[in-house]
Design an enzyme around this catalytic site. Structure first.
Site, PDB file in Angstrom:
ATOM      1  N   GLY A   1       0.777  -1.135   0.100  1.00 37.07           N
ATOM      2  CA  GLY A   1       0.078  -0.121  -0.069  1.00 37.07           C
ATOM      3  C   GLY A   1       0.703   1.166  -0.069  1.00 37.07           C
ATOM      4  O   GLY A   1       0.582   2.224  -0.890  1.00 37.07           O
ATOM      5  N   THR A   2       2.138   1.322   0.729  1.00 35.64           N
ATOM      6  CA  THR A   2       2.850   2.683   0.747  1.00 35.64           C
ATOM      7  C   THR A   2       3.258   2.734  -0.613  1.00 35.64           C
ATOM      8  O   THR A   2       3.242   3.970  -0.907  1.00 35.64           O
ATOM      9  CB  THR A   2       3.989   2.402   1.994  1.00 35.64           C
ATOM     10  OG1 THR A   2       3.317   1.710   3.206  1.00 35.64           O
ATOM     11  CG2 THR A   2       4.614   3.580   1.949  1.00 35.64           C
TER      12      THR A   2
ATOM     13  N   ASN B   1      -8.246   3.827   8.367  1.00 38.28           N
ATOM     14  CA  ASN B   1      -7.816   2.799   9.040  1.00 38.28           C
ATOM     15  C   ASN B   1      -8.091   2.877  10.470  1.00 38.28           C
ATOM     16  O   ASN B   1      -7.648   1.860  11.032  1.00 38.28           O
ATOM     17  CB  ASN B   1      -6.318   2.588   8.530  1.00 38.28           C
ATOM     18  CG  ASN B   1      -5.429   4.048   8.775  1.00 38.28           C
ATOM     19  OD1 ASN B   1      -5.980   4.798   8.138  1.00 38.28           O
ATOM     20  ND2 ASN B   1      -4.504   4.056   9.452  1.00 38.28           N
TER      21      ASN B   1
ATOM     22  N   GLN C   1      -7.865  -0.502   3.207  1.00 36.84           N
ATOM     23  CA  GLN C   1      -8.511  -1.156   4.197  1.00 36.84           C
ATOM     24  C   GLN C   1      -9.975  -1.679   3.739  1.00 36.84           C
ATOM     25  O   GLN C   1     -10.611  -2.357   4.112  1.00 36.84           O
ATOM     26  CB  GLN C   1      -8.892  -0.080   5.410  1.00 36.84           C
ATOM     27  CG  GLN C   1      -7.902   0.237   5.982  1.00 36.84           C
ATOM     28  CD  GLN C   1      -7.156  -0.752   6.912  1.00 36.84           C
ATOM     29  OE1 GLN C   1      -7.706  -1.731   7.445  1.00 36.84           O
ATOM     30  NE2 GLN C   1      -6.010  -0.682   7.485  1.00 36.84           N
TER      31      GLN C   1
ATOM     32  N   SER D   1      -3.373  -3.546  -0.847  1.00 39.83           N
ATOM     33  CA  SER D   1      -2.375  -4.302  -0.204  1.00 39.83           C
ATOM     34  C   SER D   1      -2.759  -5.623   0.075  1.00 39.83           C
ATOM     35  O   SER D   1      -3.640  -5.522   1.166  1.00 39.83           O
ATOM     36  CB  SER D   1      -1.780  -3.549   1.187  1.00 39.83           C
ATOM     37  OG  SER D   1      -0.831  -4.032   1.774  1.00 39.83           O
TER      38      SER D   1
ATOM     39  N   HIS E   1      -1.550  -7.796   2.605  1.00 34.13           N
ATOM     40  CA  HIS E   1      -1.735  -8.347   4.000  1.00 34.13           C
ATOM     41  C   HIS E   1      -2.681  -7.695   4.720  1.00 34.13           C
ATOM     42  O   HIS E   1      -3.099  -8.189   5.845  1.00 34.13           O
ATOM     43  CB  HIS E   1      -0.311  -8.224   4.577  1.00 34.13           C
ATOM     44  CG  HIS E   1      -0.215  -6.506   5.079  1.00 34.13           C
ATOM     45  ND1 HIS E   1      -0.323  -6.169   6.611  1.00 34.13           N
ATOM     46  CD2 HIS E   1       0.292  -5.439   4.248  1.00 34.13           C
ATOM     47  CE1 HIS E   1       0.029  -5.109   6.550  1.00 34.13           C
ATOM     48  NE2 HIS E   1       0.215  -4.521   5.274  1.00 34.13           N
TER      49      HIS E   1
ATOM     50  N   THR F   1      12.652  -7.354  -9.911  1.00 33.27           N
ATOM     51  CA  THR F   1      12.317  -8.755 -10.509  1.00 33.27           C
ATOM     52  C   THR F   1      10.981  -9.324  -9.673  1.00 33.27           C
ATOM     53  O   THR F   1      10.701  -8.771  -8.331  1.00 33.27           O
ATOM     54  CB  THR F   1      13.431  -9.625  -9.792  1.00 33.27           C
ATOM     55  OG1 THR F   1      14.733  -9.294 -10.298  1.00 33.27           O
ATOM     56  CG2 THR F   1      13.207 -11.188 -10.034  1.00 33.27           C
TER      57      THR F   1
ATOM     58  N   CYS G   1       0.874   1.637  13.142  1.00 34.38           N
ATOM     59  CA  CYS G   1       2.182   2.209  13.231  1.00 34.38           C
ATOM     60  C   CYS G   1       2.055   3.103  14.725  1.00 34.38           C
ATOM     61  O   CYS G   1       3.347   3.375  15.127  1.00 34.38           O
ATOM     62  CB  CYS G   1       2.415   3.471  12.203  1.00 34.38           C
ATOM     63  SG  CYS G   1       1.668   2.877  10.782  1.00 34.38           S
TER      64      CYS G   1
END
Ligand code: PLP
Length: 396
Positions: A72-73, A152, A182, A202, A204, A240, A327
């Protein structure tokens, strides 16, 4: 021994078994580089393209509108920097909200330090933004609007379709990005219906692996290269290919989207029971929009409390929750999102985010409610921990 109850699903989620099984061959037997011409490389490339197709289908996009990133970042950074570069010469004004994730907020701040003018839309006390607010902020030199799909910390869902329509009505050349990290995999979502140019996701956050994500780029609004190098991803994002991650993300997304209808009622029931139970605790308040919010999200503030010791005590009782964003978990600082919603600093330091997933159970929710009631009372009285409540003591 105390069991672990995981209710920090907005922070990250466990990998699904199906995603794990799909990934495993690509670590050892099928480890080929997808750029290679021999058989193993060809199979890795085929797996990557199959994954791209699955992700595109899940989002209602075309295959060639999906670009793989590290998460996501990166997708957020690419969107903001890329839009600024693509629209260079057309203006230097960007619109975001005051409650964006740091990946958008700090990137906008960086652009600001390079001469961009950023408007930070303020929300109401529930974290909401209206199309009129967006219209008021737009200017002839606006090049990008970036508004998150779901917050979030407090879980509020923003009306992206309407906000994007307002932007396009003003000037269809202004790029519209949404950070949907989210939301993807948790609520039905279709990029064509939304009308957005760019959307970040994202893996995860929807039971996929960490360190892999994607950026949807609508045809015709493809951004310039972000990572330069060997020319991967049509020359736009070199590096890669992370084939196990890409394969795992696609399987996890397909599974999450397939499961939404079945898992949503379960998660909603748990969340509503949790909310009802927690609000029985004196001086507790639900934050965010009580109606339009993520199914698994329940965030609270507690009067006369700071969250760092509460989160620590919850952890001692096996409950994995967080303050607001993963975070800032346990930092003791007031939540900047709650401050932006207008909460006083005292309450913004007393937030607790409980985010549920499909693997949580009704029994876990009862244990959280009971434990939280005891811990909040205890901390308010300045007492040391009450021993003797343990998840494993609960009847099956
Ligand atoms: N955007 C939002 C709304 C998030 O919640 C997060 C992660 O918490 C991110 C972006 C960053 O995603 P990643 O962890 O994949 O870099």
């Amino acid at each position: 021994m105390t069991q672990r109850i995981y209710v920090d699903n907005a922070g990250t989620t466990p990998l699904s078994q199906k995603a794990m099984d799909a990934m495993l061959p690509y670590f050892m037997e099928e480890f080929g580089n997808a750029s290679a011409v021999y058989d193993m490389g060809v199979r890795a490339k085929a797996a990557r393209e199959d994954a791209r197709r699955k992700i595109a289908t899940a989002l209602g996009a075309r295959d060639n509108e999906i670009y793989f990133t590290s998460g996501g970042t990166e997708s957020d950074n690419w969107s903001l920097h890329g839009a600024a570069e693509l629209r260079h010469g057309h203006g230097k004004h960007i619109v975001i909200t005051a409650i964006e994730h740091s990946a958008v907020l700090h990137t906008a701040e960086k652009l600001e330090s390079c001469g961009y003018d950023v408007s930070y839309l303020t929300t109401d006390d529930k974290g909401r933004i209206t199309p009129d607010q967006v219209l008021e902020a737009l200017r002839p030199d606006t090049v990008l609007v970036s508004i998150m799909y779901a917050n979030n910390e407090v879980g509020t869902l923003l009306p992206i379709k309407e906000l994007c329509a307002a932007t396009k009505q003003y000037n269809r050349k202004i790029l519209f990005h949404t950070d949907a990290v989210q939301a993807v995999g948790h609520i039905p979502l279709n990029v064509r219906e939304l009308g957005v140019d760019l959307l970040s996701l994202s893996a995860h956050k929807f039971n996929g692996p960490k360190g892999i994500g994607a950026l949807y780029m609508k045809l015709g609004s493809a951004l310039p290269a972000y990572m330069t190098g060997g020319g991967h991803e049509k020359g736009r994002r070199s590096g890669t290919d992370n084939i196990p991650g890409i394969v795992g993300m696609a399987v996890a997304l397909e599974e999450s989207v397939h499961d939404i209808d079945a898992s949503m009622p379960h998660i909603l029931k748990l969340r509503d029971r949790l909310t009802e139970g927690v609000l029985q605790i004196g001086g507790s308040h639900l934050t965010g929009d009580p109606v339009n919010r993520l199914p698994g999200s329940a965030s609270f503030v507690f009067e006369k409390l700071t969250n760092a010791p509460l989160i620590k005590r919850l952890a001692d009782h096996g409950i994995c929750a967080s303050a607001g964003s993963a975070c800032s978990a346990g930092s003791g600082d007031p939540s900047r999102v709650l401050l932006a919603l207008g909460y006083p600093a005292e309450l913004a330091k007393a937030s607790l985010r409980i985010t549920l997933g499909k693997y949580n159970t009704a029994e876990e929710i009862e244990y959280i409610i009971d434990t939280l009631g005891v811990l909040v009372a205890e901390l308010r009285m300045g007492k040391s921990p009450i021993v003797g409540i343990s998840y494993s003591d609960k009847p099956d």
